[in-house]
Design an enzyme around this catalytic site. Structure first.
Site, PDB file in Angstrom:
ATOM      1  N   ASP A  82       0.804  -1.222  -0.082  1.00  0.00           N
ATOM      2  CA  ASP A  82       0.322   0.686   0.181  1.00  0.00           C
ATOM      3  C   ASP A  82       0.825   1.141  -0.303  1.00  0.00           C
ATOM      4  OD1 ASP A  82      -2.657   1.410   0.090  1.00  0.00           O
ATOM      5  OD2 ASP A  82      -3.277   0.993   2.067  1.00  0.00           O
ATOM      6  N   GLU A 136      -2.302   7.151  -8.104  1.00  0.00           N
ATOM      7  CA  GLU A 136      -2.841   8.054  -7.547  1.00  0.00           C
ATOM      8  C   GLU A 136      -3.493   9.160  -8.650  1.00  0.00           C
ATOM      9  OE1 GLU A 136      -3.963   7.987  -3.788  1.00  0.00           O
ATOM     10  OE2 GLU A 136      -3.002   5.811  -3.387  1.00  0.00           O
ATOM     11  N   HIS A 216     -10.169   4.249  -2.105  1.00  0.00           N
ATOM     12  CA  HIS A 216      -9.163   4.105  -0.762  1.00  0.00           C
ATOM     13  C   HIS A 216      -9.954   5.177   0.550  1.00  0.00           C
ATOM     14  CE1 HIS A 216      -5.099   3.249  -1.714  1.00  0.00           C
ATOM     15  NE2 HIS A 216      -5.634   3.094  -3.141  1.00  0.00           N
ATOM     16  N   GLY A 217      -9.780   4.596   1.613  1.00  0.00           N
ATOM     17  CA  GLY A 217     -10.577   5.245   1.956  1.00  0.00           C
ATOM     18  C   GLY A 217     -11.636   4.914   2.978  1.00  0.00           C
ATOM     19  N   GLY A 218     -11.728   3.479   2.760  1.00  0.00           N
ATOM     20  CA  GLY A 218     -13.366   3.344   3.129  1.00  0.00           C
ATOM     21  C   GLY A 218     -13.672   3.355   4.613  1.00  0.00           C
ATOM     22  N   THR A 241      -8.960   1.478   8.547  1.00  0.00           N
ATOM     23  CA  THR A 241      -9.149   2.764   9.807  1.00  0.00           C
ATOM     24  C   THR A 241      -9.965   1.724  10.919  1.00  0.00           C
ATOM     25  OG1 THR A 241      -8.324   4.395   9.324  1.00  0.00           O
ATOM     26  CG2 THR A 241      -9.541   5.005  11.278  1.00  0.00           C
TER      27      THR A 241
END
Ligand SMILES: [Zn+2]
Length: 289
Positions: A82, A136, A216-218, A241
């Site tokens: 990642d 990205e 990303h950041g689900g 997270t």
């Protein structure tokens, strides 16, 4: 039915079916088994994600071995390096045998992002490596932590990926997968509810590039937003997270209740169980089950 045996095959299969593959970050062996066992029990593919810090902690090569052992047993499990912020660390992950590597220069101007990503793609080619390179475009923050407010420089329309930038980036770099900024952000708001995703933006980018899209950041994203984003063209979803929070909360509660317990396999079990719960819930949602 033939089951895919590589990550791109899994992602393309998911896209064809209008579902998404789940990607979960781990930094310890209990988290690894929690994710892998859950995917196995649901007969679903899964991607294990390790950031630079996570792979240094768990062992850059050791985690490759763990994934390979499970794959040898027929499990559809893949390994992603990642967010990797330097070309030297991208090369390190490619050489170690990761299935995919994310080169993250989203903070840089597009020109530099393109030039450096190209170096990563060319290195993989020169090694004849089957590794997938993900890039990205558009900044979404860089830390998987609890946030008290949405940072100023993410999740707003003006910072989202522009269609023409996405097209140019994919064409010029040759990346295999693209992570756009579509209202998502790294980390999770303390309320548990992150800002809504821009589904139109997902559709627009998905229609403009051939490379499968990665969200990303689900963490903190609502079920409805997930469903709509996947329908609009997201084929791989990252969650980190939420797992960290579930792990810590369960561990903290257990230690408070059992101040004398010193056997790690006992006090870590509730933390592992909490991770299983989140992964099961998310994998089912992404797979439309
Ligand atoms: Zn990410």
């Amino acid at each position: 039915m033939n089951t895919p045996t590589d990550l791109m095959g899994e992602v393309l299969e998911a896209r064809k079916k209008g579902i998404a593959v789940g990607h979960f970050n781990i930094c310890s062996i209990d988290m690894f088994h929690a994710v892998a066992d859950t995917a196995k029990s649901l007969s679903l593919p899964v991607v294990i994600g390790v950031s630079e810090g996570e792979r240094d902690y768990v062992g850059i090569n050791e985690i490759v071995s763990l994934v390979k052992m499970r794959r040898a047993n027929g499990e559809r499990i893949y390994l992603n390096a990642d967010h990797t912020y330097s070309i030297s660390r991208v090369k390190e992950a490619i050489d170690a045998g990761y299935d995919s590597v994310i080169y993250d220069a989203a903070k840089e101007p597009l020109e530099k992002n393109i030039a450096d990503t190209k170096v990563c793609v060319e290195y993989a080619r020169s090694k004849n490596s089957p590794v997938l390179i993900e890039g990205e475009v558009g900044y979404i923050g860089s830390s998987s932590k609890i946030l008290h407010e949405v940072p100023d420089n993410v999740a707003k329309e003006e910072f989202m990926t522009k269609r023409e930038d996405a097209i140019r980036y994919v064409e010029e770099t040759g990346v295999h997968m693209l992570a756009p900024a579509v209202g998502n952000l790294h980390g999770m708001l303390a309320s548990g509810h992150n800002p809504e995703l821009n589904i139109k933006k997902v559709e627009e980018i998905a229609g403009a590039v051939q490379a499968p899209l990665v969200l990303h950041g689900g963490s903190g994203t609502s079920d409805v937003d997930f469903r709509n984003a996947i329908k609009a063209g997201i084929s791989l979803v990252h969650v980190s997270t939420e797992l960290r929070l579930a792990y810590r909360t369960a561990l903290h509660a257990y230690l408070n209740e059992h101040p004398e317990e010193v056997a790690p396999y006992r006090y870590l079990q509730p933390a592992k169980d909490a991770v299983v719960k989140v992964v099961e819930n998310r994998l089912k949602l992404f797979a439309g089950l």
